[in-house]
Design a protein around this motif. Structure first.
Motif, PDB file in Angstrom:
ATOM      1  N   LEU B 394       0.826  -1.217   0.000  1.00  0.00           N
ATOM      2  CA  LEU B 394       0.000   0.000   0.000  1.00  0.00           C
ATOM      3  C   LEU B 394       0.857   1.262   0.000  1.00  0.00           C
ATOM      4  O   LEU B 394       0.510   2.251  -0.642  1.00  0.00           O
ATOM      5  N   ILE B 395       1.994   1.198   0.709  1.00  0.00           N
ATOM      6  CA  ILE B 395       2.811   2.407   0.858  1.00  0.00           C
ATOM      7  C   ILE B 395       3.356   2.870  -0.498  1.00  0.00           C
ATOM      8  O   ILE B 395       3.103   4.005  -0.906  1.00  0.00           O
ATOM      9  N   PRO B 396       4.074   1.987  -1.243  1.00  0.00           N
ATOM     10  CA  PRO B 396       4.537   2.449  -2.557  1.00  0.00           C
ATOM     11  C   PRO B 396       3.394   2.742  -3.535  1.00  0.00           C
ATOM     12  O   PRO B 396       3.505   3.646  -4.361  1.00  0.00           O
ATOM     13  N   ALA B 397       2.303   1.980  -3.403  1.00  0.00           N
ATOM     14  CA  ALA B 397       1.173   2.200  -4.321  1.00  0.00           C
ATOM     15  C   ALA B 397       0.576   3.593  -4.101  1.00  0.00           C
ATOM     16  O   ALA B 397       0.279   4.312  -5.068  1.00  0.00           O
ATOM     17  N   ARG B 398       0.428   3.964  -2.857  1.00  0.00           N
ATOM     18  CA  ARG B 398      -0.144   5.280  -2.559  1.00  0.00           C
ATOM     19  C   ARG B 398       0.836   6.387  -2.938  1.00  0.00           C
ATOM     20  O   ARG B 398       0.432   7.460  -3.380  1.00  0.00           O
ATOM     21  N   ARG B 399       2.121   6.081  -2.769  1.00  0.00           N
ATOM     22  CA  ARG B 399       3.135   7.075  -3.150  1.00  0.00           C
ATOM     23  C   ARG B 399       3.065   7.314  -4.660  1.00  0.00           C
ATOM     24  O   ARG B 399       3.136   8.453  -5.123  1.00  0.00           O
ATOM     25  N   ALA B 400       2.927   6.221  -5.406  1.00  0.00           N
ATOM     26  CA  ALA B 400       2.834   6.343  -6.869  1.00  0.00           C
ATOM     27  C   ALA B 400       1.612   7.164  -7.254  1.00  0.00           C
ATOM     28  O   ALA B 400       1.673   8.012  -8.145  1.00  0.00           O
ATOM     29  N   ALA B 401       0.506   6.918  -6.557  1.00  0.00           N
ATOM     30  CA  ALA B 401      -0.741   7.613  -6.898  1.00  0.00           C
ATOM     31  C   ALA B 401      -0.655   9.104  -6.562  1.00  0.00           C
ATOM     32  O   ALA B 401      -1.321   9.921  -7.189  1.00  0.00           O
ATOM     33  N   ARG B 402       0.164   9.429  -5.562  1.00  0.00           N
ATOM     34  CA  ARG B 402       0.270  10.834  -5.141  1.00  0.00           C
ATOM     35  C   ARG B 402       1.149  11.669  -6.070  1.00  0.00           C
ATOM     36  O   ARG B 402       1.139  12.891  -6.010  1.00  0.00           O
ATOM     37  N   LEU B 403       1.942  10.988  -6.912  1.00  0.00           N
ATOM     38  CA  LEU B 403       2.839  11.734  -7.798  1.00  0.00           C
ATOM     39  C   LEU B 403       2.044  12.671  -8.696  1.00  0.00           C
ATOM     40  O   LEU B 403       1.030  12.290  -9.265  1.00  0.00           O
ATOM     41  N   GLU B 404       2.521  13.900  -8.796  1.00  0.00           N
ATOM     42  CA  GLU B 404       1.852  14.872  -9.658  1.00  0.00           C
ATOM     43  C   GLU B 404       2.451  14.762 -11.061  1.00  0.00           C
ATOM     44  O   GLU B 404       3.664  14.900 -11.228  1.00  0.00           O
ATOM     45  N   PRO B 405       1.631  14.511 -12.062  1.00  0.00           N
ATOM     46  CA  PRO B 405       2.175  14.331 -13.413  1.00  0.00           C
ATOM     47  C   PRO B 405       2.972  15.540 -13.887  1.00  0.00           C
ATOM     48  O   PRO B 405       4.010  15.398 -14.545  1.00  0.00           O
TER      49      PRO B 405
END
Lengths: 221, 414
Positions: B394-405
């Motif tokens: 969950l931690i890396p997945a949420r980090r990936a989702a938080r990235l601003e394009p």
């Protein structure tokens, strides 16, 4: 179709905070190709990302097809990107584990407007149009830089966006491939009645656009 | 296949080495969890079978005698038996037939055997043993509440049945007295002694029982122990032995006799087995923990390497939740493959462990590892891996989702 008014954007934190865009206003209409030119760091790409809803302005207003998007939430901006905007980036940004065909189908799969067969047929037709009909099943890693950028153009057009935004689309290509990609971009966009806004350093490319807007220090001059 | 799953699969297969590390740890975690549970539960189940086969599920003994204090307690509230200080016992079961009739009303009761018991001295031509315990039984009743029929290793039940002055002797006692089937022993109690024929030798595997218990027909035992009526205890067999504590509590309330379930009787050994199960569970969960850390590491690397891909996906309309899903799918793929292979690996190793020779004689007797195949172990192993790996992912997945394009594209372009 695409309009922005009095856009301001700051980047960085604390003492490093820079006022990158200083009240920029811009409008783009269907079937026209716009070039935004200027020296490095003048805010061209920042403006393009704001217009493409990849970033949010600190101040100002962005409208796409009459809808105000500057204050909308991430979900609305993402949906608008998928439905109305196509991007071509300088470093082509293909997903290298996927074939050319899969790369072009990817935005269509997300939008989900077409059946699987129709998506495939459209992807084939777009790759034919960019001259890669024979290389549809090649992985991104098996394509040259010019070919990758042509796939990126096909992918940007996949969902028939009303606006095509290109950040230095030829910046990484040789002269021959630059001309090829630019011709493709403008021809396909004009055929489908899309507004094309591209950021470029290349004066020859800029000259061939319908409208050229030079920028300096975060403003149009 | 959904677009997100398709992307997840390609991302994952692009990082084969890291993915195999996560997969291997997941397989080991799931597999070894199953194996250790199979062995510890195997021994525990075998122990329970042995003790149920000897002493039954519930033992009824000692009548409860009301005292002034207990009567006051029952008058004040319903919690009569929680007030233990107010309870006194009269040794034995005075009216076994009446108690047995009442017990037959319990739907879970499978069989009842009245036992008259007492300490005796057993002598052979070779030696005298002073500690044996005589068990006077009605054979047919006792066979319904024990595994005595399966425990005979020399002689036979028929021989015992047809020999009024026959006895069944435990293997350890028989060895100590150098007795074999057909030998004669002298059994003495309360100043009286008689000669009996060894009709059979039994072995429960529980050394203390095999050293002590001598089974004799009820009438002979009553005569020898001078107990013409009553019973020392009633041994109860249940259809569902796991319900013994609840049934025992009801029996106490209804019959006014002390009733002890096998869980209460063997609480020490059961606690040992339980502790062993938990300790092995914790130990092998380390593999699952490593699997989750490996998965975290793999996904964190993929997030770093695929930031451009995340930006392009976001630019073409993929939402934050799609990005989260793409990364959780990757964990899900590893988990699904790891769980399937791990479960198979666990089953195969469990079978192999079951073939390993391991002579044990003490609280039970076996000559090989005892394993048990229980679907709950598989569910627990996969559940543990599922929770640990998905939480770590969950931690890396949420980090990936938080990235601003915009940040990614700007950073790449610079």
């Amino acid at each position: 179709m695409l309009r922005c008014t009095d856009l301001h954007r700051y980047l960085g934190q604390g003492e490093g905070r820079v006022h990158v865009l200083r009240g920029v206003s811009f409008a783009a209409e269907r079937g026209q190709v716009y070039a935004i030119v200027g020296p490095s760091g003048c805010g061209k790409s920042t403006l393009l990302y704001l217009l493409g809803l990849l970033d949010q302005p600190d101040q100002g207003r962005i409208e796409i097809n009459g809808q105000v998007m500057s204050n909308s939430d991430d979900l609305a901006r993402t949906a608008a990107r998928g439905a109305h905007i196509g991007f071509v980036f300088q470093f082509h940004f293909l997903m290298l584990e996927f074939t050319a065909l899969e790369n072009v189908m990817m935005p269509m799969r997300k939008l989900g407007r077409l059946s699987a067969e129709a998506m495939k047929a459209r992807a084939h037709s777009l790759l034919d149009a960019v001259g890669l009909g024979a290389k549809t099943h090649r992985l991104g890693t098996q394509l040259s830089g010019g070919e990758q950028q042509r796939v990126a153009v096909a992918r940007a057009l996949a969902n028939q966006p009303t606006i095509l935004l290109a950040d230095e689309p030829t910046g990484n290509l040789d002269v021959k491939n630059s001309a090829l990609v630019f011709d493709l971009l403008t021809r396909l966009a004009k055929e489908q009645g899309q507004a094309v806004v591209l950021v470029t350093h290349n004066p020859e490319i800029a000259e061939r656009c319908d409208v050229t807007r030079p920028m300096r220090d975060g403003m149009f001059v | 296949m959904s677009p997100n799953l398709r992307i997840a699969y390609r991302f994952l297969t692009a990082k084969k080495r890291a993915m195999f590390m996560s997969l291997a740890c997941t397989i080991l975690g799931v597999g070894l969890f199953i194996v250790t549970q199979a062995t510890t539960s195997g021994f525990q189940s075998f122990f329970i079978k042995v003790i149920l086969g000897i002493n039954g599920a519930i033992r009824i003994e000692d009548k409860i005698q009301d005292t002034m204090r207990s009567m006051a307690a029952v008058g004040a509230s319903d919690s009569y038996f929680s007030h233990r200080e107010g309870v006194k016992y009269i040794e034995g079961v005075e009216e076994p037939q009446r108690v047995a009739d009442a017990l037959r009303e319990f739907p879970n009761v499978r069989g009842i055997s009245a036992v008259v018991s007492g300490g005796v001295q057993v002598s052979s031509a070779f030696k005298t043993e002073n500690s044996p315990q005589l068990m006077g039984i009605v054979l047919e009743d006792h066979l319904r509440v024990s595994d005595l029929g399966e425990q005979i290793i020399s002689g036979s039940l028929d021989e015992f049945r047809q020999t009024p002055r026959g006895v069944l002797v435990g293997r350890v006692l028989a060895d100590r007295l150098q007795l074999t089937r057909g030998d004669t022993v002298n059994i003495a109690a309360r100043g009286q002694s008689s000669r009996f024929k060894v009709a059979g030798i039994y072995e429960t595997g529980y050394r203390e029982v095999d050293k002590v218990n001598v089974y004799m027909h009820m009438s002979e035992a009553r005569s020898l122990l001078k107990k013409p009526s009553g019973a020392t205890f009633l041994q109860i067999g249940l259809h569902d032995a796991s319900r013994a504590p609840a049934d025992a509590a009801r029996m106490v309330a209804v019959l006014r006799h002390k009733a002890t379930s096998w869980q209460e009787r063997e609480v020490t050994w059961l606690a040992v087995f339980q502790a062993l199960r938990y300790s092995t569970m914790i130990t092998v969960s380390v593999f699952t923990l490593i699997a989750s850390l490996a998965m975290f590491n793999t996904l964190a690397m993929i997030v770093i390497e695929k930031t451009k891909d995340i930006a392009i996906l976001r630019s073409m309309g993929y939402e934050r939740k799609d990005i989260t899903q793409i990364f959780l799918w990757q964990a899900g793929i590893v988990l699904a493959i790891g769980a399937a292979i791990g479960a198979l690996f666990g089953r195969v190793v469990t079978w192999a462990v079951g073939q390993i020779p391991l002579p044990i004689n003490g609280i039970f007797k076996t000559d090989h590892f005892i394993v048990i195949v229980d679907p709950n172990h598989y569910v627990a192993a996969i559940g543990t891996a599922l929770v640990m790996v998905m939480v770590a992912s969950l931690i890396p997945a949420r980090r990936a989702a938080r990235l601003e394009p915009g940040d990614i594209v700007r950073g790449t372009a610079q």
